[in-house]
Write a protein that holds these residues in place. Structure first.
Motif, PDB file in Angstrom:
ATOM      1  N   PHE A 135      30.644 -54.899   7.822  1.00 14.54           N
ATOM      2  CA  PHE A 135      31.584 -55.851   7.117  1.00 14.54           C
ATOM      3  C   PHE A 135      30.975 -55.912   5.693  1.00 14.54           C
ATOM      4  CE2 PHE A 135      32.944 -60.281   6.530  1.00 14.54           C
ATOM      5  CZ  PHE A 135      34.474 -60.216   6.641  1.00 14.54           C
ATOM      6  N   CYS A 136      29.836 -56.301   5.524  1.00 14.66           N
ATOM      7  CA  CYS A 136      29.234 -56.535   4.391  1.00 14.66           C
ATOM      8  C   CYS A 136      28.869 -55.232   3.475  1.00 14.66           C
ATOM      9  CB  CYS A 136      27.941 -57.265   4.326  1.00 14.66           C
ATOM     10  SG  CYS A 136      27.919 -58.759   5.244  1.00 14.66           S
ATOM     11  N   THR A 137      29.532 -55.369   2.083  1.00  9.22           N
ATOM     12  CA  THR A 137      29.556 -54.132   1.497  1.00  9.22           C
ATOM     13  C   THR A 137      28.561 -54.143   0.168  1.00  9.22           C
ATOM     14  OG1 THR A 137      31.599 -55.057   0.248  1.00  9.22           O
ATOM     15  CG2 THR A 137      32.181 -53.657   2.083  1.00  9.22           C
ATOM     16  N   ALA A 138      28.387 -55.355  -0.274  1.00 15.70           N
ATOM     17  CA  ALA A 138      27.387 -55.696  -1.471  1.00 15.70           C
ATOM     18  C   ALA A 138      27.211 -56.725  -1.395  1.00 15.70           C
ATOM     19  CB  ALA A 138      28.201 -55.209  -2.837  1.00 15.70           C
ATOM     20  N   PRO A 139      26.249 -57.349  -2.282  1.00 12.18           N
ATOM     21  CA  PRO A 139      25.571 -58.789  -2.369  1.00 12.18           C
ATOM     22  C   PRO A 139      27.000 -59.738  -2.677  1.00 12.18           C
ATOM     23  CG  PRO A 139      24.168 -57.666  -3.624  1.00 12.18           C
ATOM     24  CD  PRO A 139      25.295 -56.622  -3.231  1.00 12.18           C
ATOM     25  N   GLY A 140      27.261 -60.517  -1.812  1.00 11.70           N
ATOM     26  CA  GLY A 140      28.497 -61.325  -2.031  1.00 11.70           C
ATOM     27  C   GLY A 140      29.738 -60.927  -1.902  1.00 11.70           C
ATOM     28  N   GLN A 141      29.893 -59.722  -1.295  1.00 10.57           N
ATOM     29  CA  GLN A 141      30.985 -58.865  -1.309  1.00 10.57           C
ATOM     30  C   GLN A 141      31.266 -58.331   0.183  1.00 10.57           C
ATOM     31  OE1 GLN A 141      32.006 -56.101  -4.253  1.00 10.57           O
ATOM     32  NE2 GLN A 141      30.655 -57.069  -5.713  1.00 10.57           N
ATOM     33  N   ASN A 142      32.631 -58.304   0.595  1.00 17.39           N
ATOM     34  CA  ASN A 142      32.717 -58.101   2.070  1.00 17.39           C
ATOM     35  C   ASN A 142      34.094 -56.851   2.134  1.00 17.39           C
ATOM     36  OD1 ASN A 142      35.537 -59.610   2.433  1.00 17.39           O
ATOM     37  ND2 ASN A 142      34.090 -61.433   2.341  1.00 17.39           N
ATOM     38  N   ALA A 143      34.281 -56.691   3.272  1.00 14.83           N
ATOM     39  CA  ALA A 143      35.433 -55.421   3.502  1.00 14.83           C
ATOM     40  C   ALA A 143      36.648 -55.882   3.322  1.00 14.83           C
ATOM     41  CB  ALA A 143      34.926 -54.587   4.786  1.00 14.83           C
ATOM     42  N   LEU A 144      37.008 -57.272   3.365  1.00 14.43           N
ATOM     43  CA  LEU A 144      38.171 -58.003   3.190  1.00 14.43           C
ATOM     44  C   LEU A 144      39.077 -57.508   2.149  1.00 14.43           C
ATOM     45  CD1 LEU A 144      37.457 -61.555   4.428  1.00 14.43           C
ATOM     46  CD2 LEU A 144      38.359 -59.746   5.929  1.00 14.43           C
ATOM     47  N   GLN A 145      40.288 -57.065   2.235  1.00 10.98           N
ATOM     48  CA  GLN A 145      41.069 -56.599   1.403  1.00 10.98           C
ATOM     49  C   GLN A 145      42.126 -57.776   0.938  1.00 10.98           C
ATOM     50  OE1 GLN A 145      42.917 -53.013   2.869  1.00 10.98           O
ATOM     51  NE2 GLN A 145      40.815 -52.064   3.437  1.00 10.98           N
ATOM     52  N   GLN A 146      42.993 -57.588  -0.316  1.00 12.02           N
ATOM     53  CA  GLN A 146      43.977 -58.487  -0.561  1.00 12.02           C
ATOM     54  C   GLN A 146      44.629 -59.237   0.687  1.00 12.02           C
ATOM     55  OE1 GLN A 146      45.757 -58.276  -4.467  1.00 12.02           O
ATOM     56  NE2 GLN A 146      47.462 -59.066  -3.530  1.00 12.02           N
ATOM     57  N   GLY A 147      44.845 -60.323   0.684  1.00 10.99           N
ATOM     58  CA  GLY A 147      45.494 -61.109   1.644  1.00 10.99           C
ATOM     59  C   GLY A 147      44.862 -61.207   2.991  1.00 10.99           C
ATOM     60  N   GLU A 148      43.569 -60.490   3.299  1.00 15.75           N
ATOM     61  CA  GLU A 148      43.005 -60.422   4.760  1.00 15.75           C
ATOM     62  C   GLU A 148      42.027 -61.650   4.680  1.00 15.75           C
ATOM     63  OE1 GLU A 148      43.052 -55.873   6.036  1.00 15.75           O
ATOM     64  OE2 GLU A 148      41.268 -56.405   5.067  1.00 15.75           O
ATOM     65  N   MET A 149      42.170 -61.990   6.105  1.00 15.88           N
ATOM     66  CA  MET A 149      41.032 -63.025   6.518  1.00 15.88           C
ATOM     67  C   MET A 149      40.509 -62.872   7.645  1.00 15.88           C
ATOM     68  SD  MET A 149      43.639 -65.960   7.776  1.00 15.88           S
ATOM     69  CE  MET A 149      42.564 -67.080   8.268  1.00 15.88           C
ATOM     70  N   LEU A 150      39.134 -63.119   8.203  1.00 15.51           N
ATOM     71  CA  LEU A 150      38.309 -62.804   9.171  1.00 15.51           C
ATOM     72  C   LEU A 150      38.778 -63.826  10.004  1.00 15.51           C
ATOM     73  CD1 LEU A 150      36.094 -61.549  11.015  1.00 15.51           C
ATOM     74  CD2 LEU A 150      34.568 -63.208   9.908  1.00 15.51           C
ATOM     75  N   VAL A 151      39.310 -63.780  11.283  1.00 14.95           N
ATOM     76  CA  VAL A 151      39.890 -64.665  12.320  1.00 14.95           C
ATOM     77  C   VAL A 151      38.646 -64.690  13.191  1.00 14.95           C
ATOM     78  CG1 VAL A 151      41.460 -64.923  14.156  1.00 14.95           C
ATOM     79  CG2 VAL A 151      42.170 -63.998  11.991  1.00 14.95           C
ATOM     80  N   SER A 152      37.873 -63.865  13.686  1.00 13.41           N
ATOM     81  CA  SER A 152      36.980 -64.302  14.944  1.00 13.41           C
ATOM     82  C   SER A 152      36.157 -63.117  14.853  1.00 13.41           C
ATOM     83  CB  SER A 152      37.727 -64.268  16.028  1.00 13.41           C
ATOM     84  OG  SER A 152      38.503 -63.090  16.589  1.00 13.41           O
ATOM     85  N   VAL A 153      35.006 -63.380  15.515  1.00 11.72           N
ATOM     86  CA  VAL A 153      33.946 -62.236  15.798  1.00 11.72           C
ATOM     87  C   VAL A 153      33.849 -62.128  17.238  1.00 11.72           C
ATOM     88  CG1 VAL A 153      31.626 -61.212  15.416  1.00 11.72           C
ATOM     89  CG2 VAL A 153      32.873 -62.636  13.720  1.00 11.72           C
TER      90      VAL A 153
END
Length: 291
Positions: A151-169
């Motif tokens: 999920f985490c791709t770089a410092p302060g950056q994650n795998a979410l693309q435009q319009g996406e949101m994390l709903v649950s784990v």
């Protein structure tokens, strides 16, 4: 802080539509313990701030011994450790939830927000990875899942693309004879950023004398939290022993790629990863044996 619009959608579809419309000029607020600080400092900019706390799926938390734990991305940390059943089933996750800031922060901050913030030092992320957490993501193209270690791709950056949101784990139900632990090293007693952190989980056989499997994840020693697969895999099939745990700790140290900064040196951080891996594995074994 620049002026911004504030919206409070009531559904995932509504939130996704807003996020997709505004792209990287939209920012989600759940607890606000990270995003508000960064916006005030000018490190994050937004035309619109999207409050997700009125979306039922993001504030829901459910657990059963059969299905495991589904944790909405906006569930605050205190709700985790105040739930006796969840605390008993996932003590490794509770280890990290009680370390995120102070008690006031834990009333707002969430495990999902910690993931989305994607700080290499995020205290909950190694525990989530060690416990095989899976991220459930909604977006304009539908739903997808992603292992927490990706999920985490770089410092302060994650795998979410435009319009996406994390709903649950989602976390699988704890296996029989399993245990987990998270520990960190900080210069002060509380409310500081980890110089190094390690989350470990193990599954033992019925005798409690042999490893079936293990997972180890590291914080503050690379641009992202690190899933040290080699360290965990090295335990499988071996008797529980200081030697097996030492070998796993050496593999974890090899996966650490830290920098020297004001909080610690490369040499110190690599040493700490070895120490913390041994400690968390020993504590995970003790918990797996019912301790």
């Amino acid at each position: 802080m620049e002026a911004f619009d504030f919206v409070s959608p009531k559904s995932i579809d509504e939130a996704v539509s807003i996020l997709n419309q505004h792209g990287d000029r939209a920012r989600i607020i759940a607890g606000g313990t990270d995003i508000l600080v960064m916006m005030r400092a000018g490190r994050r900019l937004a035309d619109v701030v999207v409050d997700v706390k009125n979306i039922p799926e993001l504030t829901a938390m459910s657990y059963s011994p059969q299905a495991g734990l589904t944790l909405g991305a906006a569930v605050p940390c205190y709700q985790l450790y105040q739930d006796a059943a969840i605390s008993a089933a996932y003590p490794g996750l509770i280890d990290s939830a009680t370390l995120i800031g102070g008690i006031q922060i834990q009333g707002r901050a969430s495990i999902g927000g910690n993931l989305c913030n994607a700080a290499p030092s995020g205290d909950s992320i190694p525990a989530v990875i060690a416990l095989s957490g899976v991220c459930h993501i909604a977006g304009p193209n539908g739903w997808r899942t992603l292992p927490a270690e990706d999920f985490c791709t770089a410092p302060g950056q994650n795998a979410l693309q435009q319009g996406e949101m994390l709903v649950s784990v989602q976390f699988p139900a704890p296996a029989a004879n399993s245990g987990a632990n998270y520990q960190r090293f900080i210069p002060r007693n509380e409310m500081d950023i980890a110089v190094a952190g390690v989350g470990s989980s193990v599954v033992l056989d019925a005798s409690g004398q042999n490893f079936v499997s293990g997972r180890v994840a590291l914080a503050s020693v690379a641009p992202t939290p690190v899933f040290s697969q080699a360290a965990g895999d090295s335990l499988a099939g071996k008797p529980v022993s200081d030697e097996a745990i030492r070998e796993a700790s050496e593999l974890a140290m090899a996966d650490a790629k830290p920098i020297t900064d004001m909080r610690g040196t490369i040499r110190q951080r690599i040493h700490l990863i070895g120490v913390l891996t041994r400690r968390t594995l020993n504590n995970a074994v003790e918990r797996a044996r019912g301790g």
